[in-house]
Design a protein around this motif. Structure first.
Motif, PDB file in Angstrom:
ATOM      1  N   PHE A 342      14.351   3.766   0.621  1.00 11.34           N
ATOM      2  CA  PHE A 342      13.466   3.611   1.780  1.00 11.34           C
ATOM      3  C   PHE A 342      13.662   2.257   2.456  1.00 11.34           C
ATOM      4  O   PHE A 342      13.772   1.224   1.784  1.00 11.34           O
ATOM      5  CB  PHE A 342      12.003   3.754   1.359  1.00 11.34           C
ATOM      6  N   ARG A 343      13.674   2.271   3.793  1.00  5.87           N
ATOM      7  CA  ARG A 343      13.694   1.049   4.586  1.00  5.87           C
ATOM      8  C   ARG A 343      12.698   1.205   5.729  1.00  5.87           C
ATOM      9  O   ARG A 343      12.605   2.261   6.358  1.00  5.87           O
ATOM     10  CB  ARG A 343      15.089   0.763   5.159  1.00  5.87           C
ATOM     11  N   SER A 344      11.974   0.131   6.005  1.00  8.78           N
ATOM     12  CA  SER A 344      11.015   0.123   7.102  1.00  8.78           C
ATOM     13  C   SER A 344      11.738  -0.210   8.408  1.00  8.78           C
ATOM     14  O   SER A 344      12.949  -0.457   8.421  1.00  8.78           O
ATOM     15  CB  SER A 344       9.921  -0.916   6.841  1.00  8.78           C
ATOM     16  N   CYS A 345      10.985  -0.240   9.516  1.00  9.31           N
ATOM     17  CA  CYS A 345      11.576  -0.582  10.815  1.00  9.31           C
ATOM     18  C   CYS A 345      12.143  -1.990  10.832  1.00  9.31           C
ATOM     19  O   CYS A 345      13.077  -2.290  11.570  1.00  9.31           O
ATOM     20  CB  CYS A 345      10.523  -0.432  11.916  1.00  9.31           C
ATOM     21  N   GLN A 346      11.569  -2.873  10.019  1.00 10.37           N
ATOM     22  CA  GLN A 346      12.056  -4.253   9.932  1.00 10.37           C
ATOM     23  C   GLN A 346      13.077  -4.419   8.809  1.00 10.37           C
ATOM     24  O   GLN A 346      13.361  -5.539   8.390  1.00 10.37           O
ATOM     25  CB  GLN A 346      10.885  -5.224   9.709  1.00 10.37           C
ATOM     26  N   ASP A 347      13.586  -3.273   8.295  1.00  7.54           N
ATOM     27  CA  ASP A 347      14.575  -3.265   7.220  1.00  7.54           C
ATOM     28  C   ASP A 347      14.003  -3.844   5.928  1.00  7.54           C
ATOM     29  O   ASP A 347      14.734  -4.392   5.092  1.00  7.54           O
ATOM     30  CB  ASP A 347      15.841  -4.016   7.618  1.00  7.54           C
ATOM     31  N   GLY A 348      12.682  -3.710   5.761  1.00  7.02           N
ATOM     32  CA  GLY A 348      12.049  -4.107   4.508  1.00  7.02           C
ATOM     33  C   GLY A 348      11.936  -2.921   3.568  1.00  7.02           C
ATOM     34  O   GLY A 348      12.403  -1.823   3.869  1.00  7.02           O
ATOM     35  N   TYR A 349      11.306  -3.155   2.415  1.00  6.48           N
ATOM     36  CA  TYR A 349      11.188  -2.107   1.403  1.00  6.48           C
ATOM     37  C   TYR A 349       9.799  -1.482   1.387  1.00  6.48           C
ATOM     38  O   TYR A 349       9.535  -0.605   0.562  1.00  6.48           O
ATOM     39  CB  TYR A 349      11.499  -2.681   0.016  1.00  6.48           C
ATOM     40  N   ALA A 350       8.890  -1.949   2.275  1.00  6.20           N
ATOM     41  CA  ALA A 350       7.516  -1.476   2.261  1.00  6.20           C
ATOM     42  C   ALA A 350       6.981  -1.435   3.687  1.00  6.20           C
ATOM     43  O   ALA A 350       7.579  -1.986   4.617  1.00  6.20           O
ATOM     44  CB  ALA A 350       6.649  -2.399   1.397  1.00  6.20           C
TER      45      ALA A 350
END
Length: 450
Positions: A342-350
């Motif tokens: 999983f990656r968020s819109c900001q390329d984070g994990y949450a």
């Protein structure tokens, strides 16, 4: 029984009380899972060295001894299970279960058997009780004939119990023939020395292998010195001091914070630690992501080359959260979970969200969801009944957010609110690609957001 068998309502025994769960015995070994999730015990067939049956009040107990000296006790079998399982163990493991009898006479004198890391006290030919020597923290002589065994004061052991075993006193007469001594070393001293050699207690056992000073812990909140010992970890703070056996560590999580220079390390416990009337099943530590440390372990070469071979090295240099997790994993044997695909819109994990009145981060992981930091909430995929995306009411800034409702099979619900609208496709695609979660989506009334 050729492909194994499942047994429900089987309890795992220990100093922390009994935990009900499900036991699966199959051609590869034994797997026990706690009811409702949490602790699991997995034993490979090749590691089993002994099996025992015992009739206990209202049920039967299965004992499994493995190579490294550990001994597991499973209770809750019916009388009709014994013959089938005996044949199964004989055919798959090549081991014939030994039948033991429980002493109910109430007598407190008998014989001691030291086998592996277990001490068994028998009256006649029947077992009165047994204790794990791994739980012994200290031994001391009282006079010439009495030996006192003190047990670890563990902040997880007995967290849900009113009573917990703290010490046992043994009287070994001078004419004892099992532990033969002399004028300068009576049988009680021989018995104590034997216990010390098997339990690995004494001054060396209390020395920390490595210490991490001033670690920020978000739950339970405070700044602690974290000591990693051979059999337990210790959290030393100004107001609180916790001692936790590695047998209580279920899993470790290593989760970087999105767009922040910090990384979470979570130690999941079963049973949890207690502070006042509050139980803490998760210890949430926070490290500076870019902090590099160099640590040397206070552990002798023999242990490194035998018990901890391929698990630990003599020294480490690297990012503090990675060094801490690597050493703790080597000592405790717990598995480590890291972010998955999983990656968020900001390329984070949450994704940012709120649970109840607390703002935090929701981590979609390969086998679970984890909300951090407060209240730390772990939701296993297998516990989920259904997942539902909910639209905010029309109008105003609410149109920029949506909610995620996760309902468990126990009918408990977790509502994660105020997730940014642009994270919808990331979350939906993640859930859709996880077969179990997609089944949860397939049977609900789904609110289309776009």
């Amino acid at each position: 029984m050729t492909d194994g068998h499942l047994f429900n309502n089987i309890s795992l025994g220990g100093r922390g009380g009994t935990n009900p769960g499900q036991l699966k015995i199959h051609s590869g070994g034994i797997l026990w899972k706690k009811q409702g999730g949490g602790k699991a015990v997995e034993v490979d067939k090749a590691d089993v060295v002994g099996i025992t049956w015992m009739k206990v009040p209202r049920t039967n107990q299965l004992g499994i001894r493995i190579k490294d000296g550990l001994y597991y006790k499973f209770t809750g079998f019916r009388d009709q299970d014994l013959a089938n399982l005996t044949n199964y163990f004989q055919s798959t493991c090549g081991i014939t279960p030994e039948e033991k009898q429980l002493s109910v006479s109430g007598r407190n004198w008998g014989d001691v058997d030291l086998n592996g890391n277990m001490l068994t006290f028998s009256v006649g030919s029947k077992q009165a009780f047994e204790v794990s020597l791994a739980d012994v923290s200290q031994t001391q002589m009282q006079g010439k004939n009495d030996v006192i065994l003190e047990f670890h004061v563990d902040d997880t052991t007995g967290a849900n119990e009113k009573d917990s075993l703290m010490e046992i006193s043994f009287h070994i007469p001078s004419n004892n023939t099992q532990f033969v001594g002399d004028e300068n070393r009576p049988p009680a001293q021989v018995f104590r020395d034997k216990i010390m050699s098997m339990a690995d207690v004494g001054p060396g056992g209390e020395e920390a292998v490595v210490t991490f000073d001033g670690v920020a812990i978000l739950t339970p909140r405070g700044r602690y010195n974290v000591e990693l010992h051979l059999s337990f970890l210790r959290l030393q703070g100004q107001a609180n001091d916790f001692k936790i056996q590695y047998s209580s560590v279920v899993r470790l999580f290593l989760l970087p914070k999105s767009n922040q220079p910090h990384t979470f390390v979570i130690v999941t416990l079963d049973p949890p630690i207690r502070k006042g009337q509050t139980l803490y099943p998760h210890i949430v530590l926070q490290f500076d992501t870019d902090n590099v440390v160099q640590s040397s372990l206070s552990i002798n070469e023999d242990l490194l080359s035998t018990k901890y071979k391929d698990k630990l090295e003599s020294s480490y240099k690297g990012l503090i959260h990675e060094v801490f997790t690597t050493i703790l994993r080597g000592l405790s044997g717990a598995k480590v979970t890291k972010p998955g695909k999983f990656r968020s819109c900001q390329d984070g994990y949450a994704v940012k969200s709120s649970l109840k009145a607390e703002d935090g981060l929701l981590y979609p992981l390969e086998k679970s969801f984890f909300f951090l930091p407060k209240p730390p909430t772990l939701i296993l995929h297998e516990e989920i009944d259904y997942v539902e995306f909910e639209r905010h009411a029309a109008g105003g800034s609410n149109m920029h957010y949506f909610d995620l409702l996760i309902r468990l099979k126990t009918e408990q619900e977790h509502l994660f609110r105020n997730i940014q609208r642009n994270e919808y496709h990331n979350l939906f695609d993640f859930i859709r690609k996880v077969p179990f979660l997609f089944m949860c989506l397939a049977w609900l009334f789904f609110h289309i957001l776009y």
